[in-house]
Design a protein around this motif. Structure first.
Motif, PDB file in Angstrom:
ATOM      1  N   SER A 159      -2.168  -0.065  -4.552  1.00  0.00           N
ATOM      2  CA  SER A 159      -1.634  -1.362  -4.149  1.00  0.00           C
ATOM      3  C   SER A 159      -1.215  -2.125  -5.394  1.00  0.00           C
ATOM      4  O   SER A 159      -1.529  -1.718  -6.521  1.00  0.00           O
ATOM      5  CB  SER A 159      -2.673  -2.151  -3.349  1.00  0.00           C
ATOM      6  OG  SER A 159      -3.760  -2.492  -4.177  1.00  0.00           O
TER       7      SER A 159
ATOM      8  N   LYS B 151       4.376   6.904   4.732  1.00  0.00           N
ATOM      9  CA  LYS B 151       3.527   6.760   5.919  1.00  0.00           C
ATOM     10  C   LYS B 151       4.119   5.851   6.982  1.00  0.00           C
ATOM     11  O   LYS B 151       4.165   6.224   8.153  1.00  0.00           O
ATOM     12  CB  LYS B 151       2.134   6.274   5.525  1.00  0.00           C
ATOM     13  CG  LYS B 151       1.323   7.345   4.834  1.00  0.00           C
ATOM     14  CD  LYS B 151      -0.079   6.875   4.549  1.00  0.00           C
ATOM     15  CE  LYS B 151      -0.876   7.986   3.890  1.00  0.00           C
ATOM     16  NZ  LYS B 151      -2.226   7.536   3.527  1.00  0.00           N
TER      17      LYS B 151
ATOM     18  N   THR C 294       0.871  -1.170   0.000  1.00  0.00           N
ATOM     19  CA  THR C 294       0.000   0.000   0.000  1.00  0.00           C
ATOM     20  C   THR C 294       0.904   1.215   0.000  1.00  0.00           C
ATOM     21  O   THR C 294       1.716   1.391   0.919  1.00  0.00           O
ATOM     22  CB  THR C 294      -0.918   0.012   1.246  1.00  0.00           C
ATOM     23  OG1 THR C 294      -1.704  -1.182   1.236  1.00  0.00           O
ATOM     24  CG2 THR C 294      -1.833   1.224   1.231  1.00  0.00           C
TER      25      THR C 294
ATOM     26  N   THR D  71       1.288   5.597  -1.464  1.00  0.00           N
ATOM     27  CA  THR D  71       0.524   6.813  -1.685  1.00  0.00           C
ATOM     28  C   THR D  71       0.952   7.468  -2.989  1.00  0.00           C
ATOM     29  O   THR D  71       2.141   7.715  -3.211  1.00  0.00           O
ATOM     30  CB  THR D  71       0.724   7.794  -0.518  1.00  0.00           C
ATOM     31  OG1 THR D  71       0.374   7.128   0.706  1.00  0.00           O
ATOM     32  CG2 THR D  71      -0.141   9.031  -0.677  1.00  0.00           C
TER      33      THR D  71
ATOM     34  N   SER E  24      -3.859   9.453  -3.375  1.00  0.00           N
ATOM     35  CA  SER E  24      -4.657   8.227  -3.449  1.00  0.00           C
ATOM     36  C   SER E  24      -3.827   7.051  -2.942  1.00  0.00           C
ATOM     37  O   SER E  24      -2.596   7.107  -2.913  1.00  0.00           O
ATOM     38  CB  SER E  24      -5.093   7.963  -4.886  1.00  0.00           C
ATOM     39  OG  SER E  24      -3.959   7.744  -5.719  1.00  0.00           O
ATOM     40  N   THR E  25      -4.507   6.007  -2.536  1.00  0.00           N
ATOM     41  CA  THR E  25      -3.849   4.790  -2.087  1.00  0.00           C
ATOM     42  C   THR E  25      -3.739   3.831  -3.259  1.00  0.00           C
ATOM     43  O   THR E  25      -4.717   3.598  -3.973  1.00  0.00           O
ATOM     44  CB  THR E  25      -4.643   4.142  -0.942  1.00  0.00           C
ATOM     45  OG1 THR E  25      -4.709   5.068   0.146  1.00  0.00           O
ATOM     46  CG2 THR E  25      -3.992   2.856  -0.471  1.00  0.00           C
TER      47      THR E  25
END
Length: 165
Positions: free
Chosen positions: A38, A109, A28, A30, A35-36
């Motif tokens: 994957s 993050k 995951t 950014t 937006s996220t």
């Protein structure tokens, strides 16, 4: 743990890259628009993970420019440029350079990408950043090629990555 160098001085990563033939670990990250993203967002495409410490260094910036150029003529291929830089810095760089063939993603993050791929620095002046690596995936997310660049200030082997596609 992988032992590499930074300007000739030994430093270490948290482990070894996943092996060729294995399914790539999910992640995951950014995007520059916050937006996220994957790994499943890129399912069905060949993927080059261009991983580096910071786009604010010459070698890292050059790798993004080079992959932007190299991938422009390849079908069904995405290049994900991944660092712990803030998404804003990645977006600013690609915007200023006019780079439209790569996707910049941030591991800022929690560093979970670097941990999952065993490539974050665990000591030295770049501790906690991602080391310079290339991971190439096929359309099913299976690893076809990896490179842990042994000297951090050196560029990756672009030709080997492109040939693995």
């Amino acid at each position: 743990m992988a032992t590499i160098t930074l300007k000739g001085n030994q430093i270490h990563t948290s482990g070894d890259l996943p092996k060729v033939g294995e399914k790539a670990p999910d992640f995951t990250l950014t995007g520059t628009d916050l937006s996220t993203k994957s790994l499943s967002d890129f399912a069905g495409s060949k993927v080059v993970l261009n991983i580096f410490p910071s786009v604010d260094t010459g070698t890292c910036a050059k790798s993004v420019r080079t992959f932007n150029k190299e991938v422009s003529n390849l079908e069904n291929t995405k290049v994900l440029c991944i660092s712990r830089d803030l998404p804003f810095a990645l977006g600013r760089f690609c915007g200023a350079e006019g780079l439209e063939n790569v996707i910049s993603l941030s591991d800022y993050k929690d560093g979970s990408f670097g941990k999952a791929y065993n490539l974050n620095f665990i000591d030295g002046p770049l501790e906690a950043l991602n080391s310079r690596c290339i991971v190439v995936l096929d359309e099913n997310g299976v690893i076809k090629h990896t490179e842990q660049v042994s000297e951090t200030v050196d560029e990756p082997n672009y030709k080997a990555a492109i040939e693995a596609l």
